[in-house]
Motif scaffolding. Structure first.
Motif, PDB file in Angstrom:
ATOM      1  N   HIS A 167     -29.647   9.171 103.379  1.00  0.00           N
ATOM      2  CA  HIS A 167     -30.772  10.069 103.583  1.00  0.00           C
ATOM      3  C   HIS A 167     -30.249  11.699 103.755  1.00  0.00           C
ATOM      4  N   VAL A 168     -30.571  12.675 103.400  1.00  0.00           N
ATOM      5  CA  VAL A 168     -30.343  13.856 103.707  1.00  0.00           C
ATOM      6  C   VAL A 168     -31.323  14.753 104.109  1.00  0.00           C
ATOM      7  N   ALA A 169     -31.195  15.476 105.197  1.00  0.00           N
ATOM      8  CA  ALA A 169     -32.147  16.353 105.522  1.00  0.00           C
ATOM      9  C   ALA A 169     -31.844  17.796 105.764  1.00  0.00           C
ATOM     10  N   VAL A 170     -32.674  18.560 105.101  1.00  0.00           N
ATOM     11  CA  VAL A 170     -32.126  20.065 104.789  1.00  0.00           C
ATOM     12  C   VAL A 170     -32.815  21.172 105.287  1.00  0.00           C
ATOM     13  N   ILE A 171     -32.220  22.011 106.096  1.00  0.00           N
ATOM     14  CA  ILE A 171     -32.898  23.157 106.676  1.00  0.00           C
ATOM     15  C   ILE A 171     -32.613  24.293 105.799  1.00  0.00           C
ATOM     16  N   MET A 172     -33.617  24.678 105.031  1.00  0.00           N
ATOM     17  CA  MET A 172     -33.538  25.540 103.894  1.00  0.00           C
ATOM     18  C   MET A 172     -33.723  26.845 104.531  1.00  0.00           C
ATOM     19  N   ASP A 173     -32.642  27.449 105.416  1.00  0.00           N
ATOM     20  CA  ASP A 173     -32.634  28.713 106.006  1.00  0.00           C
ATOM     21  C   ASP A 173     -32.185  29.932 105.210  1.00  0.00           C
ATOM     22  N   GLY A 174     -32.516  31.051 105.625  1.00  0.00           N
ATOM     23  CA  GLY A 174     -32.094  32.256 104.999  1.00  0.00           C
ATOM     24  C   GLY A 174     -32.824  33.130 103.555  1.00  0.00           C
ATOM     25  N   ASN A 175     -34.047  32.426 102.946  1.00  0.00           N
ATOM     26  CA  ASN A 175     -34.729  32.969 102.274  1.00  0.00           C
ATOM     27  C   ASN A 175     -34.839  34.426 102.284  1.00  0.00           C
ATOM     28  N   ARG A 176     -35.688  34.907 103.521  1.00  0.00           N
ATOM     29  CA  ARG A 176     -35.935  36.354 103.482  1.00  0.00           C
ATOM     30  C   ARG A 176     -34.527  37.236 103.562  1.00  0.00           C
ATOM     31  N   ARG A 177     -33.619  36.718 104.409  1.00  0.00           N
ATOM     32  CA  ARG A 177     -32.590  37.503 104.617  1.00  0.00           C
ATOM     33  C   ARG A 177     -31.556  37.751 103.116  1.00  0.00           C
ATOM     34  N   TYR A 178     -31.937  36.758 102.506  1.00  0.00           N
ATOM     35  CA  TYR A 178     -31.292  36.841 100.991  1.00  0.00           C
ATOM     36  C   TYR A 178     -31.976  37.922 100.365  1.00  0.00           C
ATOM     37  N   ALA A 179     -33.417  37.898 100.360  1.00  0.00           N
ATOM     38  CA  ALA A 179     -33.933  38.961  99.535  1.00  0.00           C
ATOM     39  C   ALA A 179     -33.806  40.225  99.988  1.00  0.00           C
ATOM     40  N   ARG A 180     -33.615  40.451 101.324  1.00  0.00           N
ATOM     41  CA  ARG A 180     -33.404  41.816 101.929  1.00  0.00           C
ATOM     42  C   ARG A 180     -31.952  42.418 101.431  1.00  0.00           C
ATOM     43  N   LYS A 181     -31.007  41.326 101.425  1.00  0.00           N
ATOM     44  CA  LYS A 181     -29.652  41.416 100.923  1.00  0.00           C
ATOM     45  C   LYS A 181     -29.898  42.039  99.236  1.00  0.00           C
ATOM     46  N   GLN A 182     -30.600  41.314  98.663  1.00  0.00           N
ATOM     47  CA  GLN A 182     -30.808  41.766  97.130  1.00  0.00           C
ATOM     48  C   GLN A 182     -31.619  43.040  97.093  1.00  0.00           C
ATOM     49  N   GLY A 183     -32.195  43.646  98.239  1.00  0.00           N
ATOM     50  CA  GLY A 183     -33.423  44.828  97.954  1.00  0.00           C
ATOM     51  C   GLY A 183     -34.417  44.378  97.347  1.00  0.00           C
ATOM     52  N   GLU A 184     -34.965  43.189  97.598  1.00  0.00           N
ATOM     53  CA  GLU A 184     -36.272  42.682  97.127  1.00  0.00           C
ATOM     54  C   GLU A 184     -37.361  41.970  98.237  1.00  0.00           C
ATOM     55  N   ASP A 185     -38.312  41.903  97.694  1.00  0.00           N
ATOM     56  CA  ASP A 185     -39.379  41.668  98.812  1.00  0.00           C
ATOM     57  C   ASP A 185     -39.138  40.348  99.195  1.00  0.00           C
ATOM     58  N   THR A 186     -39.506  40.156 100.350  1.00  0.00           N
ATOM     59  CA  THR A 186     -39.104  38.770 101.207  1.00  0.00           C
ATOM     60  C   THR A 186     -39.670  37.729 100.489  1.00  0.00           C
ATOM     61  N   ASN A 187     -40.641  37.752  99.742  1.00  0.00           N
ATOM     62  CA  ASN A 187     -41.387  36.765  99.066  1.00  0.00           C
ATOM     63  C   ASN A 187     -40.625  36.050  97.973  1.00  0.00           C
ATOM     64  N   GLU A 188     -39.891  37.272  97.493  1.00  0.00           N
ATOM     65  CA  GLU A 188     -39.162  36.709  96.385  1.00  0.00           C
ATOM     66  C   GLU A 188     -38.040  35.843  96.732  1.00  0.00           C
ATOM     67  N   GLY A 189     -37.556  35.837  97.918  1.00  0.00           N
ATOM     68  CA  GLY A 189     -36.639  34.934  98.687  1.00  0.00           C
ATOM     69  C   GLY A 189     -36.862  33.543  98.621  1.00  0.00           C
ATOM     70  N   HIS A 190     -38.255  33.457  98.967  1.00  0.00           N
ATOM     71  CA  HIS A 190     -38.785  31.959  98.876  1.00  0.00           C
ATOM     72  C   HIS A 190     -39.017  31.418  97.618  1.00  0.00           C
ATOM     73  N   ARG A 191     -39.229  32.238  96.537  1.00  0.00           N
ATOM     74  CA  ARG A 191     -39.469  31.723  95.206  1.00  0.00           C
ATOM     75  C   ARG A 191     -37.967  31.458  94.587  1.00  0.00           C
ATOM     76  N   GLU A 192     -36.963  32.217  94.983  1.00  0.00           N
ATOM     77  CA  GLU A 192     -35.810  31.889  94.307  1.00  0.00           C
ATOM     78  C   GLU A 192     -35.130  30.510  95.240  1.00  0.00           C
ATOM     79  N   GLY A 193     -35.482  30.561  96.565  1.00  0.00           N
ATOM     80  CA  GLY A 193     -35.184  29.569  97.265  1.00  0.00           C
ATOM     81  C   GLY A 193     -35.841  28.051  96.651  1.00  0.00           C
ATOM     82  N   ALA A 194     -36.966  28.228  96.229  1.00  0.00           N
ATOM     83  CA  ALA A 194     -37.774  26.936  95.473  1.00  0.00           C
ATOM     84  C   ALA A 194     -37.052  26.505  94.429  1.00  0.00           C
ATOM     85  N   GLN A 195     -36.332  27.621  93.611  1.00  0.00           N
ATOM     86  CA  GLN A 195     -35.373  26.923  92.442  1.00  0.00           C
ATOM     87  C   GLN A 195     -34.257  26.251  92.984  1.00  0.00           C
TER      88      GLN A 195
END
Length: 304
Positions: free
Chosen positions: A27-55
């Motif tokens: 059993h592995v439990a995952v806290i998927m943190d950093g989607n918004r910070r990733y988007a900001r680092k890429q210069g993207e809208d924060t929502n795009e971070g969640h979309r890429e995180g879903a991938q």
């Protein structure tokens, strides 16, 4: 040329990690943190971070199936996340609804025997998300090869508090005798979802805390933890393999500790014919360092 060298290095490191890993946690439990910070680092809208995180989440499920992980719990949306701006919440809910329905209809989910369940305070979620949960759960209820728990509107304290209230209510109505309340009783009142204790908690994004996630199923401090700096959309297979290596090292340390305790027990009893102590020492003897194992074998004739 540089990218090709990196690909080769990545492949070699992945093979090395696979050689170092003897097995996967159940059993592995995952806290998927950093989607918004990733988007900001890429210069993207924060929502795009969640979309890429879903991938990345979809890739994680492939890795788990490949390695033989039996259960995965994803911290998708906490009770604290309701404090976020309305447009961010709505985007996440839209994405969750979309992915739940897509997963429920995906051939690879059915081929892999994935059972999808949601855990959390469903009454706090929009109706469209609840409908998507019901759809995904009903479409995959017959499977048991890989349990996928989606933590939505989830908070560990809220889960434990709700269970305590329900147990107290059952005691007050006479349905449960106070003396009969045990671990199994409490587990009956927890969210329906996880079927086993957590072996490994993974958190991305650099923070080193478990943030109120599965406190009961983490079994105190028994679950191994792996904190890493990549944001969730950047999380790679080698990061996951490193996390499993951390779990495996923790298990080896645990076995060595148990072996030394068993050896100390046998010595303190002073009677090598005590069956239970002898059995415990035999069970864990292989975890002892060579010198300690040889000494124990000589003292108590453990070798086959």
């Amino acid at each position: 040329m540089l990218s090709r060298v990196r690909e080769i290095g990545y492949a070699m490191y992945e093979r090395l990690l696979r050689l170092e890993i003897g097995g996967a946690p159940d059993h592995v439990a995952v806290i998927m943190d950093g989607n918004r910070r990733y988007a900001r680092k890429q210069g993207e809208d924060t929502n795009e971070g969640h979309r890429e995180g879903a991938q990345t989440t979809e890739q994680l499920l492939d890795w788990c199936d490949e390695l033989g992980v039996r259960e995965v719990t994803l911290y998708t949306f906490s009770t604290e996340n309701f404090d976020r701006p309305a447009d961010q919440r709505e985007f996440i809910f839209d994405l969750v609804e979309e992915k739940l329905r897509t997963f429920a209809d995906a051939d690879r989910v059915h081929d892999a025997g994935v059972c999808i369940r949601a855990i959390g305070e469903r009454e706090m979620l929009p109706e469209r998300v609840v409908d998507a949960i019901d759809y995904a759960e009903s479409r995959t209820a017959q499977y048991d090869r890989l349990n996928l728990n989606i933590a939505l509107a989830y908070g560990g304290r809220a889960e434990l508090l709700g269970a305590a209230r329900d147990v107290a209510r059952s005691v007050a109505t006479g349905d449960i005798d106070p003396g009969d309340v045990d671990v199994d009783t409490v587990e009956e009142y927890l969210y329906r979802g996880p079927t086993r204790d957590v072996d490994l908690i993974v958190r991305t994004g650099g923070a080193e805390r478990t943030s109120n996630f599965l406190p009961w199923h983490a079994n105190g401090n028994e679950a191994a933890t792996f904190f890493c700096t990549p944001y969730w959309p950047e999380f790679r297979k080698i990061d996951f393999l490193r996390a499993i290596r951390t779990y495996q090292n923790r298990q080896e340390t645990w076995r060595t500790t148990r072996a030394r305790r068993a050896l100390a027990l046998v010595r303190s009893l002073g009677d090598r014919e005590v069956p239970q102590a002898q059995a415990a020492l035999r069970r864990f003897r292989d975890a002892l360092p060579n010198s300690e194992r040889e000494q124990a074998d000589e003292e108590y004739e453990l070798a086959d």
